[in-house]
Design an enzyme around this catalytic site. Structure first.
Site, short mmCIF file in Angstrom:
data_model
loop_
_atom_site.label_atom_id
_atom_site.label_comp_id
_atom_site.label_asym_id
_atom_site.label_seq_id
_atom_site.Cartn_x
_atom_site.Cartn_y
_atom_site.Cartn_z
N CYS A 60 2.16 4.94 6.30
CA CYS A 60 1.39 3.71 6.55
C CYS A 60 1.38 3.39 8.03
CB CYS A 60 1.98 2.56 5.75
SG CYS A 60 3.73 2.25 6.10
N GLU A 89 2.81 -4.85 0.96
CA GLU A 89 2.94 -3.96 2.12
C GLU A 89 1.77 -2.99 2.01
OE1 GLU A 89 5.15 -4.18 4.47
OE2 GLU A 89 6.76 -5.39 3.62
P1 NAD Z 1 -2.72 2.60 -4.31
O1 NAD Z 1 -3.00 1.22 -3.90
O2 NAD Z 1 -3.82 3.41 -4.87
O3 NAD Z 1 -1.57 2.65 -5.44
C1 NAD Z 1 -0.29 2.09 -5.23
C2 NAD Z 1 0.33 1.75 -6.57
O4 NAD Z 1 -0.43 0.72 -7.20
C3 NAD Z 1 0.40 2.88 -7.58
O5 NAD Z 1 1.64 2.83 -8.24
C4 NAD Z 1 -0.75 2.55 -8.54
O6 NAD Z 1 -0.57 3.10 -9.84
C5 NAD Z 1 -0.69 1.05 -8.56
N1 NAD Z 1 -1.94 0.36 -8.95
C6 NAD Z 1 -3.21 0.81 -8.84
N2 NAD Z 1 -4.08 -0.13 -9.27
C7 NAD Z 1 -3.34 -1.22 -9.61
C8 NAD Z 1 -3.67 -2.52 -10.09
N3 NAD Z 1 -4.92 -2.90 -10.31
N4 NAD Z 1 -2.65 -3.39 -10.32
C9 NAD Z 1 -1.35 -3.03 -10.07
N5 NAD Z 1 -1.00 -1.80 -9.63
C10 NAD Z 1 -1.98 -0.91 -9.41
O7 NAD Z 1 -2.06 3.29 -3.04
P2 NAD Z 1 -1.68 4.82 -2.82
O8 NAD Z 1 -2.93 5.60 -2.67
O9 NAD Z 1 -0.69 5.20 -3.86
O10 NAD Z 1 -0.90 4.74 -1.42
C11 NAD Z 1 -1.50 4.89 -0.18
C12 NAD Z 1 -1.67 3.55 0.49
O11 NAD Z 1 -0.41 2.87 0.59
C13 NAD Z 1 -2.17 3.67 1.92
O12 NAD Z 1 -3.17 2.72 2.15
C14 NAD Z 1 -0.93 3.36 2.75
O13 NAD Z 1 -1.20 2.90 4.05
C15 NAD Z 1 -0.28 2.34 1.91
N6 NAD Z 1 1.15 2.22 2.26
C16 NAD Z 1 1.59 1.07 2.88
C17 NAD Z 1 2.92 0.95 3.28
C18 NAD Z 1 3.46 -0.29 3.97
O14 NAD Z 1 4.68 -0.46 4.03
N7 NAD Z 1 2.63 -1.17 4.50
C19 NAD Z 1 3.79 2.02 3.05
C20 NAD Z 1 3.30 3.17 2.44
C21 NAD Z 1 1.98 3.26 2.04
#
Ligand code: NAD
Length: 486
Positions: free
Chosen positions: A288, A254
């Site tokens: 999001c 997501e």
């Molecule tokens: P992010 O991708 O930086 O991090 C999300 C999670 O992934 C964190 O827990 C992080 O520690 C982990 N992570 C980071 N690198 C990783 C890797 N290489 N392997 C596995 N896990 C890893 O996102 P963010 O900055 O925390 O969140 C914001 C983003 O989330 C925005 O782009 C937003 O649109 C999106 N988002 C999407 C939805 C949806 O339902 N589509 C909902 C909420 C937020």
């Protein structure tokens, strides 16, 4: 600092935070620091899960899965309803934690708890029936949906509860066990939910670990996990998919969005402006599925801009514990700096800043809600997902042109069309290349309705029968008809 925030922060700082592994508190071997976004200061240390602790969590979750998966759906539902009731009986405490670590105004944090409970109750009303399929003559064919095993949930910082707890319910309801890893920016809510689970669920069924991006990667690569349900940004989603490939584990992504809303020429600017504002600036734009590009017909563009600018000017910004605050801070410094850079770039591209447009002169990561007009489509504020309280309002003269500009992106999460004529709005909305489209609203979920992104905004869906199926493996069972009929 607001008195209530000071009290909640003091309590959080005194609390000994622990992971939940096999139904027990697992003490931290080392810690990482968590920052209050309303002050910009570190206020607590959270446990940093080691590779050995993750290994233990996976082992226990695998061990617990056989027993949990063997329960009837009705038995699992009973456990999970007790879990949701426990969440609701800790509503105030959880809402305070959400506001403290994430920043949103307290009433909106209460909403997050309530909506989480509602969503998962809707989800648990869905049955996953055994389907009977027409097969070869003389054969009876059943389609079964069995649990996958152990699911890993990796979640972001913008909604610490509603983006983690429902993943767990998807997994547990369908007979899997789960390990949740919240964002290192907002680990406390999930850690607290882990503590609540210890009283309710059998050991090993619900585990919470916390740590940085490495921990997420260890989970994604680990052969002991059968699925990763990930919510986060597009670049991280791509990394998750690529590290999961080594074990071919199932993956649901997501991801981010750059949602367009199209306002047709027959819409009433004054009537729709409050809903447009709410859908763009809720949680300071850190949603999001928020509106991130607004395309307005040129005839009403000036009026819509005026209405939105007035709403930007009258919105009250402050720390989430202050009474009457509409918008809190951005959640972290990286995001704050990114949003300010996008604004600078918009200025350089000739954008006209209407309302807001500046950081607040106070500690913490506050940016006033801002609309920007007069931008070219290639500007970074239009092309990228700002995930902050800054909205480009663009003008169009022809509906086909608006649809084509709205679709001219790698994102495909959600979109909306606003019109006095609902059917006309629906026809335009169907042309948007997105997973969810609305007419005369933007945002909104229901546990019965699958949610997932098109294009680079997602892979797979959550919610609805389709979402539950993504947490199962399918088995087609062919048996000769017992009455020997052909
Ligand atoms: P992010 O991708 O930086 O991090 C999300 C999670 O992934 C964190 O827990 C992080 O520690 C982990 N992570 C980071 N690198 C990783 C890797 N290489 N392997 C596995 N896990 C890893 O996102 P963010 O900055 O925390 O969140 C914001 C983003 O989330 C925005 O782009 C937003 O649109 C999106 N988002 C999407 C939805 C949806 O339902 N589509 C909902 C909420 C937020």
């Amino acid at each position: 600092m607001n008195i209530r925030m000071a009290q909640v922060q003091r309590a959080a700082a005194k609390h000994v935070w622990s992971q939940t592994i096999n139904g027990n508190a697992a003490a931290a071997l080392s810690c990482f620091q968590v920052v209050n976004p309303a002050t910009g200061r570190v206020f607590v240390d959270a446990p940093d899960t080691s590779p050995q602790q993750l290994e233990a969590a996976i082992t226990y979750a695998r061990r617990a899965q056989a027993g949990w998966g063997a329960l009837s759906v009705a038995e699992r539902r009973l456990y999970l309803h007790r879990f949701v009731e426990s969440l609701l009986s800790h509503r105030e405490e959880l809402a305070e934690l959400i506001t403290l670590e994430q920043g949103k105004p307290l009433p909106r944090a209460y909403d997050e708890v309530d909506r989480t409970a509602l969503l998962v109750k809707q989800l648990m009303k869905i049955e996953l029936p055994v389907e009977i399929l027409p097969g070869a003559p003389g054969w009876h064919v059943e389609l079964h949906h069995a649990p996958l095993g152990v699911v890993g949930a990796v979640t972001p910082w913008n909604m610490p509860l509603i983006l983690s707890f429902p993943k767990a319910i998807h997994a547990l309801y369908t007979g899997n066990t789960i390990i949740i890893k919240p964002s290192p920016y907002t680990p406390l809510t999930a850690l607290r939910v882990g503590e609540l689970s210890r009283e309710i669920l059998p050991p090993g069924v619900f585990n919470v670990v916390s740590g940085g991006n490495d921990l997420g990667q260890w989970m994604t690569e680990h052969p002991g996990l059968d699925k990763i349900s990930f919510t986060g940004s597009v670049p991280t989603g791509k990394r998750v998919l690529s590290s999961a490939a080594g074990t071919l584990k199932r993956v649901t992504l997501e991801l981010g969005g750059n949602d367009a809303a199209i306002v047709l020429d027959d819409a009433d600017p004054r009537a729709i402006a409050p809903a447009l504002f709410a859908a763009s600036f809720a949680n300071s734009g850190q949603v999001c599925m928020a509106i991130k590009r607004l395309y307005v017909h040129e005839r009403i563009h000036p009026d819509v801009c005026d209405e939105l600018a007035n709403l930007c000017r009258s919105a009250r910004i402050g720390d989430g514990f202050e009474e009457g605050v509409d918008l809190g801070p951005l959640q972290n410094e990286v995001q704050y700096r990114f949003v300010l850079e996008l604004l600078d770039d918009a200025r350089r591209a000739g954008g006209h800043i209407v309302g807001g447009g500046a950081p607040l002169e106070r500690p913490g990561f506050f940016v006033t809600p801002t609309i920007v007009t007069g931008l070219p489509d290639h500007c970074s504020l239009v092309q990228q997902e700002p995930f902050g309280p800054v909205l480009p309002v663009l003008s169009f003269s022809d509906v086909d042109e608006a649809v084509s500009r709205a679709n001219d992106t790698r994102f495909g999460l959600c979109g909306s069309v606003w019109s006095a004529d609902v059917l006309r709005g629906g026809e335009v909305a169907r042309r948007l290349e997105v997973g969810t489209a609305w007419v005369n609203r933007h945002m909104g979920w229901h546990g019965n309705v699958p949610f997932g992104g098109a294009k680079e905004s997602g892979f797979g869906v959550e919610c609805g029968l389709e979402g539950l199926k993504h947490y199962t493996r399918m088995q087609a069972l062919h048996m000769p008809n017992i009455d020997g009929s052909k």
